[in-house]
Design a protein around this motif. Structure first.
Motif, mmCIF file in Angstrom:
data_model
loop_
_atom_site.group_PDB
_atom_site.id
_atom_site.type_symbol
_atom_site.label_atom_id
_atom_site.label_comp_id
_atom_site.label_asym_id
_atom_site.label_seq_id
_atom_site.Cartn_x
_atom_site.Cartn_y
_atom_site.Cartn_z
ATOM 1 N N VAL A 309 0.850 -1.195 0.000
ATOM 2 C CA VAL A 309 0.000 0.000 0.000
ATOM 3 C C VAL A 309 0.882 1.241 0.000
ATOM 4 O O VAL A 309 1.764 1.383 0.851
ATOM 5 C CB VAL A 309 -0.925 0.013 1.237
ATOM 6 C CG1 VAL A 309 -1.770 1.282 1.247
ATOM 7 C CG2 VAL A 309 -1.805 -1.222 1.252
ATOM 8 N N LEU A 310 0.645 2.121 -0.950
ATOM 9 C CA LEU A 310 1.394 3.371 -1.056
ATOM 10 C C LEU A 310 0.437 4.516 -0.754
ATOM 11 O O LEU A 310 -0.548 4.722 -1.472
ATOM 12 C CB LEU A 310 1.976 3.516 -2.462
ATOM 13 C CG LEU A 310 2.938 4.684 -2.686
ATOM 14 C CD1 LEU A 310 4.231 4.472 -1.902
ATOM 15 C CD2 LEU A 310 3.249 4.844 -4.173
ATOM 16 N N GLN A 311 0.719 5.266 0.325
ATOM 17 C CA GLN A 311 -0.159 6.386 0.704
ATOM 18 C C GLN A 311 0.423 7.668 0.149
ATOM 19 O O GLN A 311 1.574 8.032 0.441
ATOM 20 C CB GLN A 311 -0.313 6.472 2.218
ATOM 21 C CG GLN A 311 -1.389 7.454 2.645
ATOM 22 C CD GLN A 311 -2.152 6.991 3.864
ATOM 23 O OE1 GLN A 311 -1.687 6.163 4.616
ATOM 24 N NE2 GLN A 311 -3.345 7.524 4.059
ATOM 25 N N VAL A 312 -0.361 8.377 -0.676
ATOM 26 C CA VAL A 312 0.168 9.490 -1.455
ATOM 27 C C VAL A 312 -0.837 10.637 -1.485
ATOM 28 O O VAL A 312 -1.965 10.531 -1.005
ATOM 29 C CB VAL A 312 0.463 9.037 -2.902
ATOM 30 C CG1 VAL A 312 1.551 7.978 -2.921
ATOM 31 C CG2 VAL A 312 -0.803 8.516 -3.575
ATOM 32 N N ASP A 313 -0.387 11.747 -2.115
ATOM 33 C CA ASP A 313 -1.293 12.863 -2.374
ATOM 34 C C ASP A 313 -1.912 12.674 -3.755
ATOM 35 O O ASP A 313 -2.013 11.551 -4.247
ATOM 36 C CB ASP A 313 -0.546 14.194 -2.252
ATOM 37 C CG ASP A 313 0.626 14.288 -3.230
ATOM 38 O OD1 ASP A 313 0.770 13.383 -4.089
ATOM 39 O OD2 ASP A 313 1.400 15.254 -3.148
ATOM 40 N N GLY A 314 -2.272 13.752 -4.418
ATOM 41 C CA GLY A 314 -2.975 13.636 -5.686
ATOM 42 C C GLY A 314 -2.101 13.625 -6.914
ATOM 43 O O GLY A 314 -2.617 13.767 -8.034
ATOM 44 N N TYR A 315 -0.779 13.459 -6.804
ATOM 45 C CA TYR A 315 0.111 13.479 -7.966
ATOM 46 C C TYR A 315 -0.220 12.324 -8.908
ATOM 47 O O TYR A 315 -0.228 11.151 -8.507
ATOM 48 C CB TYR A 315 1.563 13.408 -7.498
ATOM 49 C CG TYR A 315 2.569 13.201 -8.609
ATOM 50 C CD1 TYR A 315 2.600 14.047 -9.717
ATOM 51 C CD2 TYR A 315 3.491 12.163 -8.546
ATOM 52 C CE1 TYR A 315 3.517 13.872 -10.730
ATOM 53 C CE2 TYR A 315 4.422 11.979 -9.554
ATOM 54 C CZ TYR A 315 4.432 12.833 -10.645
ATOM 55 O OH TYR A 315 5.350 12.649 -11.658
ATOM 56 N N ALA A 316 -0.480 12.642 -10.175
ATOM 57 C CA ALA A 316 -0.925 11.628 -11.135
ATOM 58 C C ALA A 316 0.152 10.592 -11.416
ATOM 59 O O ALA A 316 -0.162 9.456 -11.803
ATOM 60 C CB ALA A 316 -1.352 12.309 -12.437
ATOM 61 N N GLY A 317 1.420 10.950 -11.243
ATOM 62 C CA GLY A 317 2.488 9.999 -11.524
ATOM 63 C C GLY A 317 2.430 8.753 -10.664
ATOM 64 O O GLY A 317 2.873 7.679 -11.081
#
Length: 517
Positions: A309-317
């Motif tokens: 699981v990778l918790q991220v912001d909204g960066y499309a990359g």
């Protein structure tokens, strides 16, 4: 006014004058006290205005660092007034109770200062005095940093029989033919990358101590020290990406671009693992990587071996990483909340206010389960958080149909709805956090460094920035003092610490072996 009570005048007129003088002094003191109280209240009002300005409209906000500087001076003004007029603080009705002062840490060295009476004879009756106890109080002292010279002496021994000369081999130095010890290198690295003091300022500080060290020399030391530390950065990366749950984000870093005579915008990618919120067994860590751009293949190469699981912001990359099928994304409720917060602050929208209230309820539940096991967290979320989240989506969809498209509020709602599956991921997995704040905290020191360093001098300088920040941030996450840590591991590595046992030098393991040294 000092009055000798044993020698008061007997003349009535003189006594009357003495009383009048005392009354005038009391009136003056009372006037000064009132003025001091008024000044303290004025300064406290300014502080409250500063604090409100920090959370006001974006156009009215004060930079956080500037706010801190202003509050420092105002607090110092208040302390000066309270020192001059202690009664003003004691009678200040609006003052807050003083915070409880914690005891000084046990690991600090103690130096006793004895203050004794002049005579061991009782002044009342003349009898001998005997000790019945003592009162001990503590003050925190500071010993200024000092430079010293380590003289390495290697005696030579000669054999009269065969004429052979014997001498111990010269020790390895962290900087070949350099004069910097591991302790000095650690100090330079921590000052630059943790305390954000650029090398030219450090050069000026050394000059005040009577030692001229050119900035270019300090830069050479930084490069040499980072050569030793790069393998540890790689081990930190293996530890972070070996987790089943990782936080990820990136931040800008200006890098000098000599060919164009200005700076270019590079990126520091930050990845953290932190299992403490769900009482996980593995230690926390952070690792940084530099890239000259923000192309999606950068995080793809960093996370090539990661599964989970990778918790991220909204960066499309980051979205492209899910194409492999072995990475799932968890979104950040803090970023979602920020969209509605900005709308509410600028327009006072009641819909945005209601969205903020609903998200706040989720955070209140998270606060109550922090530190509990993953299964316990999942169970509570299933009972308390899931109904709130399930009710929120149709409410957002209904509001979206009632408002004009293209506005800030519509964008905030669409931001949440397009990431809804990732935002709901935390409901089914107690290891997942509500937000990405773990990595946001790791990014904050980089932002402070940007304000002081202004820019990295080259791509290589930015990579060194990433190397040292990885070790310093991981040390702080594990409650390890960065300067002592870097000094000791540089010493161990120059003495030939085996590469196959490199994991011993990671912060959470180092604290164990450092005790034995």
């Amino acid at each position: 006014m000092d009055i000798d009570l044993a020698a008061l005048p007997s003349d009535v007129d003189t006594l009357h004058q003495l009383v009048r003088d005392l009354a005038a002094q009391v009136a003056d003191d009372r006037s000064e006290l009132v003025q001091a109280q008024a000044e303290i209240e004025r300064l406290k009002l300014i502080i409250r205005r500063f604090q409100r300005a920090q959370f006001g409209r974006r156009s009215e906000r004060i930079d956080g660092n500037q706010l801190a500087l202003g509050l420092e001076d105002l607090d110092a003004d208040i302390a000066r007034l309270q020192a001059r007029h202690p009664a003003a603080s004691a009678h200040d009705v609006g003052s807050q109770p003083a915070p409880h002062r914690q005891g000084l840490p046990d690991h600090l060295p103690r130096e006793d200062v004895a203050i004794d009476i002049d005579e061991r004879v009782c002044p009342c009756c003349g009898s001998a005095l005997h000790v019945i106890g003592e009162t001990v109080s503590e003050m925190l002292d500071f010993v200024p940093a000092r430079l010293r010279v380590l003289r390495i002496r290697r005696p030579k021994y000669g054999c009269r029989a065969c004429g052979t000369i014997h001498q111990a081999a010269a020790p390895e130095r962290p900087i070949a033919k350099g004069m910097a010890s591991p302790g000095l290198l650690a100090h330079v690295l921590v000052s630059k990358y943790c305390d954000h003091t650029p090398l030219y300022r450090q050069s000026q500080i050394f000059a005040r101590h009577g030692v001229e060290i050119e900035r270019s020399t300090l830069a050479g030391w930084v490069g040499g020290a980072c050569w030793w530390l790069e393998p540890l950065q790689a081990r930190l990366a293996a530890h972070v990406f070996g987790s089943a749950k990782v936080f990820a984000d990136d931040t800008t870093i200006p890098v000098l671009d000599p060919g164009r005579g200005r700076t270019k915008t590079g990126r520091l990618w930050v990845y953290t693992r932190d299992d403490r919120p769900w009482s996980g067994p593995d230690p926390p860590a952070a690792v940084y990587f530099y890239s000259p751009d923000r192309k999606a293949e950068r995080p793809a190469s960093h996370l090539e071996a990661f599964r989970g699981v990778l918790q991220v912001d909204g960066y499309a990359g980051f979205e492209r990483l899910t194409e492999r099928g072995d990475i799932v994304l968890a979104a950040c409720w803090a970023h979602t909340r920020r969209k509605f917060f900005d709308v509410h602050e600028s327009t006072g929208s009641p819909i945005a206010a209601e969205a903020l209230r609903r998200v706040t309820e989720l955070y209140a539940i998270e606060k109550s389960i922090r530190g509990r096991t993953a299964e316990e967290r999942r169970s509570v979320r299933d009972t308390k958080s899931r109904p709130l989240v399930e009710a929120m989506r149709p409410w957002l969809e209904t509001q979206l149909g009632r408002i004009p498209g293209g506005g800030g509020l519509a964008e905030a709602i669409q931001y949440a709805l397009t990431r809804w599956s990732a935002l709901c991921r935390f409901l089914d997995d107690g290891r997942i956090e509500l937000d990405n704040n773990s990595v946001e905290r790791a990014i904050r020191p980089v932002a402070l460094g940007r304000k002081n360093h202004l820019f990295a001098g080259s791509d290589g300088g930015a990579e060194r920035w990433a190397t040292v920040c990885s070790l310093i941030a991981s040390a702080k996450l594990n409650d390890v003092e960065p300067s002592a840590y870097l000094k000791d591991i540089l010493q161990r590595m120059t003495e030939g610490h085996p590469m196959r046992r490199l994991d011993e030098l990671l912060p959470w393991n180092w604290s164990k072996i450092a005790v034995k040294r």
